[in-house]
Design a protein around this motif. Sequence first.
Motif, mmCIF file in Angstrom:
data_model
loop_
_atom_site.group_PDB
_atom_site.id
_atom_site.type_symbol
_atom_site.label_atom_id
_atom_site.label_comp_id
_atom_site.label_asym_id
_atom_site.label_seq_id
_atom_site.Cartn_x
_atom_site.Cartn_y
_atom_site.Cartn_z
ATOM 1 N N THR A 189 6.142 18.621 -19.557
ATOM 2 C CA THR A 189 5.742 17.948 -20.798
ATOM 3 C C THR A 189 6.820 16.949 -21.186
ATOM 4 O O THR A 189 7.930 17.345 -21.566
ATOM 5 N N PRO A 190 6.547 15.654 -21.060
ATOM 6 C CA PRO A 190 7.553 14.643 -21.404
ATOM 7 C C PRO A 190 7.976 14.733 -22.864
ATOM 8 O O PRO A 190 7.197 15.173 -23.722
ATOM 9 N N GLY A 192 8.443 13.924 -26.538
ATOM 10 C CA GLY A 192 7.624 13.144 -27.454
ATOM 11 C C GLY A 192 6.145 13.229 -27.184
ATOM 12 O O GLY A 192 5.349 12.547 -27.842
ATOM 13 N N SER A 193 5.755 14.043 -26.203
ATOM 14 C CA SER A 193 4.339 14.186 -25.873
ATOM 15 C C SER A 193 3.935 15.652 -25.971
ATOM 16 O O SER A 193 4.751 16.554 -25.768
ATOM 17 N N GLN A 245 14.336 15.937 -13.112
ATOM 18 C CA GLN A 245 15.460 15.279 -13.772
ATOM 19 C C GLN A 245 16.421 14.673 -12.752
ATOM 20 O O GLN A 245 16.962 13.573 -12.955
ATOM 21 N N ALA A 248 14.784 11.475 -11.512
ATOM 22 C CA ALA A 248 14.823 10.424 -12.522
ATOM 23 C C ALA A 248 16.215 9.813 -12.622
ATOM 24 O O ALA A 248 16.368 8.583 -12.719
ATOM 25 N N GLN A 254 11.981 6.100 -15.665
ATOM 26 C CA GLN A 254 11.663 6.399 -17.051
ATOM 27 C C GLN A 254 10.173 6.703 -17.205
ATOM 28 O O GLN A 254 9.339 6.174 -16.456
ATOM 29 N N ASP A 255 9.854 7.530 -18.185
ATOM 30 C CA ASP A 255 8.472 7.798 -18.586
ATOM 31 C C ASP A 255 7.581 8.152 -17.393
ATOM 32 O O ASP A 255 7.926 8.988 -16.574
ATOM 33 N N GLY A 256 6.439 7.469 -17.267
ATOM 34 C CA GLY A 256 5.467 7.799 -16.230
ATOM 35 C C GLY A 256 5.937 7.538 -14.821
ATOM 36 O O GLY A 256 5.399 8.107 -13.852
ATOM 37 N N ASN A 265 6.291 1.886 -7.926
ATOM 38 C CA ASN A 265 6.943 1.543 -9.203
ATOM 39 C C ASN A 265 6.997 0.025 -9.403
ATOM 40 O O ASN A 265 7.146 -0.721 -8.448
#
Length: 265
Positions: A189-190, A192-193, A245, A248, A254-256, A265
């Motif tokens: 779960t990202p 803020g979501s 992580q 990333a 970042q994000d999606g 990408n």
Amino acid sequence: MSEAQPVPQVTGRMFLYEKPELLTKEEHGELKVKQSDSPFAFAAKARAIPITYSEIPSAMKNFPLIFMSKEQPQMLAVTGLYDDINLFVGDDGKWEDHTYVPGYIRRYPFGLANESEGDRLAVIIDRAFDGFATNGDGAPLFKDGELTEETARLVEFCKGYEQDRSLTEQFVRVLQDNELIQAQTAQYTPIGSSDAVDFASYFSIDEKRLNELPDEKLLEIRKSGMLPLVYGMLMSMGNWRLLLQRRAKRFDLQDGAIFKPLATN
């Protein structure tokens, strides 16, 4: 005059070994081995590495521990996501400090394999390993036609690994008999979501099925000494998030973009 006996050949393929050859004094009597400048480059594209059951207590600290499939339940340590990139091997071909290196990797460039004639296990080397040479510096594999002490020590490590692999098959059989190996999904779960993202499908131990086992079955597993290893595999599932992580951070995603192959990408 009797005919010369054919030299046995290695059958099949070996994961990560580009050119496996049967180790013999006739073919490799002059061969030397030295430390490679990039000792783990051969595993740089491996997204998963075979492990044995005795490695679970160490491997569970760094990797999600899964099975190849329900029908072929080879135990694996997951080392990468989406791309053919081992997130534990840097661009310099070195394994990340303070993380576990699976025995399958540590035994390289040596190993054991079936000969083409019979079922006997034979010592093999990956002749493509860049640390092998016939001149210059390096430790000889043979001396006076016999394995050197160092080579013999490496061969013993390979034998111990194979014995451990046989015991791993017993461990897996217990899991299969109790139908504990099931399809699973890793979610994230990202920040803020409130929506979870499914980012990996795999086979591993089903905790719900484990908890629903009859008491006598659970007692059998506990008495066999396997129960701590079962829980170790379950605990390793927390490493899925750490793997995301790690990916990333390495590629500044970042994000999606975290959940997509690099090429898109």
